[in-house]
Design an enzyme around this catalytic site. Structure first.
Site, short mmCIF file in Angstrom:
data_model
loop_
_atom_site.label_atom_id
_atom_site.label_comp_id
_atom_site.label_asym_id
_atom_site.label_seq_id
_atom_site.Cartn_x
_atom_site.Cartn_y
_atom_site.Cartn_z
CB CYS A 41 -1.06 0.01 1.37
SG CYS A 41 -1.94 -1.49 1.30
CG HIS B 51 -2.15 4.27 5.49
ND1 HIS B 51 -1.89 4.01 3.96
CD2 HIS B 51 -1.85 2.86 5.85
CE1 HIS B 51 -2.02 2.65 3.57
NE2 HIS B 51 -2.33 2.14 4.75
CD GLU C 84 -1.81 7.25 9.66
OE1 GLU C 84 -1.23 7.88 8.89
OE2 GLU C 84 -2.53 6.15 9.62
CE LYS D 199 -5.87 4.47 2.53
NZ LYS D 199 -4.94 5.72 2.72
CG HIS E 178 -6.57 1.00 1.62
ND1 HIS E 178 -5.47 1.62 1.02
CD2 HIS E 178 -6.09 0.29 2.56
CE1 HIS E 178 -4.47 1.29 1.39
NE2 HIS E 178 -4.31 0.35 2.21
CG PHE F 284 0.11 -6.06 4.10
CD1 PHE F 284 -0.41 -5.81 5.19
CD2 PHE F 284 -0.52 -7.28 3.28
CE1 PHE F 284 -1.84 -5.97 5.53
CE2 PHE F 284 -1.89 -7.66 3.69
CZ PHE F 284 -2.36 -6.84 4.77
#
Length: 401
Positions: free
Chosen positions: A166, A296, A307, A325, A330, A388
Site C-alpha cells: 500500500c 494512511h 498511526e 479513505k 483504500h 504490509f
C-alpha cells in the site's frame, strides 16, 4: 543526512480517477460536500456484505486500437486517468521540451491485472488450458502497467513498476525523484493504479480486515476495517524551472522498512515515525511547518491506533490530521498517489477534510484528528502511506518556504 539536491520537485500536472469519478473535479466537489464514493459491493464474485469504491463505467473504457493487447481492468483505469485533467497533453508538452527518451514512467500497483487472469481461469477449457487469447505479459504482469502508459504517451525513457503493497504509489514518486536526481530523466510520470479483483477482496476478507455492511470509518471508536477501492493517481514530476508557475511542490519524501510483521504494523509506529522524520528532514522542515497530515488511516483497529501514536510522537496534538479513505476507499497501491493529489487540493482550497462517518472518535487517540471539514490556510501537507511487510512512506507536499 538526506540528499537535499533531490528537492523540491514540481507536480507540474496531476490527475486522478476514483469511485467519485474521472478527474480532479468530482473528487474536489465530494471533499467539500462530504459525500463519499463508497457503495454496497456489486463486484461479481466478491463478498456480498461489504462496501467498495468501484469506478463507474470502467468496463466500457476502450484502449487505443494499436494498444488493444494491453486491455485489462487496471490498464483501462490508467487510460481513464490519462484522458482526464489534460494529463496526456501536459506530458506531450514535456516530451517536446525534453525528448521522449528523457521522460521516465514509474508506477505503483499491487493488483496489476489479476482480474484479467481471474477471467481467463474461469474461461479455461475442459483440459484446464487457459484461453489462447490470454496474454499474461501485457495484461496481468506488474510491468504491463508502465509499459502500457509509456507506449500510450509516446515515451522512450526508463519504465518500471513498484510493488511495495500500500505504499506503492508514494514509493513510485520517490523512485521517480531519484531518477531525476541521478540524471537519468528530466521528467517522470509517477503514481499508482490499482483495480478491484476477487483475490484482493476475498484475501482481505480472510484476514478479517474488511468493514462489514457499512463503509469504512477511519479513526472512529467503532471502526471495524477497510473498504477496498480502485483508483489511479498520476503526477508529472519535473524540476520547478521546467514546470508551470505556481504548481504544487513535492518538497521531500522519506521511506523506511521496519519489518515488524508481514501484515501488522509495529504497535508503536517506529517505522512510521522514521519515514515521517526522514520526509521532514528531506524537505528541510520541522513538524511545526506542516499544516495538515493526511493519514494512511485504513479503518482497521491496529493500523489507525499505531498511526495515532506515531503522528502524536512527531506532531503532538497541534497539527490537524485525518484520513480521506472514507471518500475513496483504500486504493492499495494507488492510495499514496491519490492522496498526494488530495494534499495538493487541500493546499489550493485551504481545506482540512475531516474523516467521514465518525460519530465518535476513538477515545484513546491523542493526535488532533479532524472529524468535520475546516477552512483554514494549508501551505504544507505530510501524506502518509504504510503497507504490509513493514513498508512506510511519507511525502511532504506544499509551497516553498
Amino acid at each position: 543526512m538526506p540528499d537535499r539536491s533531490l528537492w523540491p520537485l514540481s507536480l507540474s500536472a496531476c490527475t486522478t480517477v476514483t469511485a467519485l469519478g474521472a478527474g480532479i473535479a468530482p473528487l474536489r466537489a465530494a471533499l467539500h460536500a462530504r459525500q463519499g464514493g463508497l457503495r454496497p459491493s456489486d463486484f461479481p464474485g466478491g463478498p456480498e456484505d461489504i462496501w467498495v469504491g468501484r469506478v463507474p463505467g470502467l468496463e466500457a473504457v476502450e484502449l487505443p486500437p494499436e494498444l488493444a493487447g494491453f486491455a485489462c481492468r487496471n490498464n483501462r483505469l490508467a487510460e481513464l486517468a490519462l484522458r482526464s485533467d489534460g494529463f496526456a497533453e501536459a506530458v506531450a508538452a514535456a516530451r517536446e521540451r525534453h525528448g521522449a527518451a528523457r521522460i521516465a514512467v514509474v508506477l505503483g500497483t499491487s493488483t496489476a491485472g489479476i482480474e484479467e487472469t481471474e477471467q481467463a481461469y474461469r474461461g479455461r477449457s475442459a483440459d484446464g488450458a487457459l484461453p489462447a487469447s490470454f496474454d499474461y505479459a501485457r495484461t496481468h504482469d506488474l510491468q504491463s502497467l508502465p509499459l502500457f502508459v509509456r507506449a500510450r504517451l509516446g515515451l522512450r525513457g526508463p519504465a518500471f513498476a513498484v510493488s511495495t503493497a500500500c505504499t506503492s504509489g508514494a514509493r513510485a514518486m520517490l523512485d521517480g525523484a531519484a531518477l531525476i536526481a541521478a540524471g537519468l530523466a528530466d521528467a517522470v510520470v509517477a503514481g499508482g493504479v490499482d483495480s478491484l479483483c476477487r483475490l484482493t477482496l476475498h484475501g482481505f476478507g480472510s484476514l478479517e480486515l474488511l468493514s462489514r455492511n457499512r463503509p469504512t470509518r477511519p479513526c472512529a471508536a467503532d471502526r471495524d476495517g477497510i473498504s477496498i477501492g480502485e483508483a489511479a493517481g498520476l503526477v508529472l514530476l519535473q524540476r520547478p524551472k521546467d514546470a508551470p508557475a505556481g504548481a504544487p511542490l513535492l518538497l521531500g519524501g522519506g521511506a523506511s522498512s521496519d519489518g515488524h510483521h508481514m501484515s501488522s504494523p509495529h504497535p508503536e509506529g517506529l517505522g512510521a515515525v522514521t519515514a515521517m522524520r526522514a520526509a521532514l528532514e528531506a524537505a528541510g522542515l520541522g513538524p511545526e511547518a506542516v499544516d495538515y497530515v493526511n493519514l494512511h488511516g485504513t479503518g482497521t483497529r491496529a493500523n489507525d491506533a499505531m498511526e495515532d501514536r506515531a503522528v502524536h510522537h512527531l506532531f503532538g496534538d497541534r497539527t490537524p490530521c485525518s484520513s480521506t479513505k472514507g471518500w475513496t476507499g483504500h486504493a492499495l497501491g494507488a492510495s499514496g498517489a491519490v492522496e498526494a493529489v488530495i494534499a495538493a487540493l487541500c493546499i489550493e482550497d485551504g481545506l482540512v477534510p475531516g474523516c467521514l462517518g465518525v460519530e465518535a472518535l476513538d477515545p484513546e487517540f491523542r493526535s488532533a484528528v479532524a472529524t468535520a471539514n475546516a477552512a483554514r490556510p494549508v501551505r504544507r501537507v505530510a501524506s502518509n502511506s504504510f503497507g504490509f511487510g513493514g513498508s512506510n512512506c511519507c511525502l511532504v507536499i506544499g509551497q516553498a518556504a
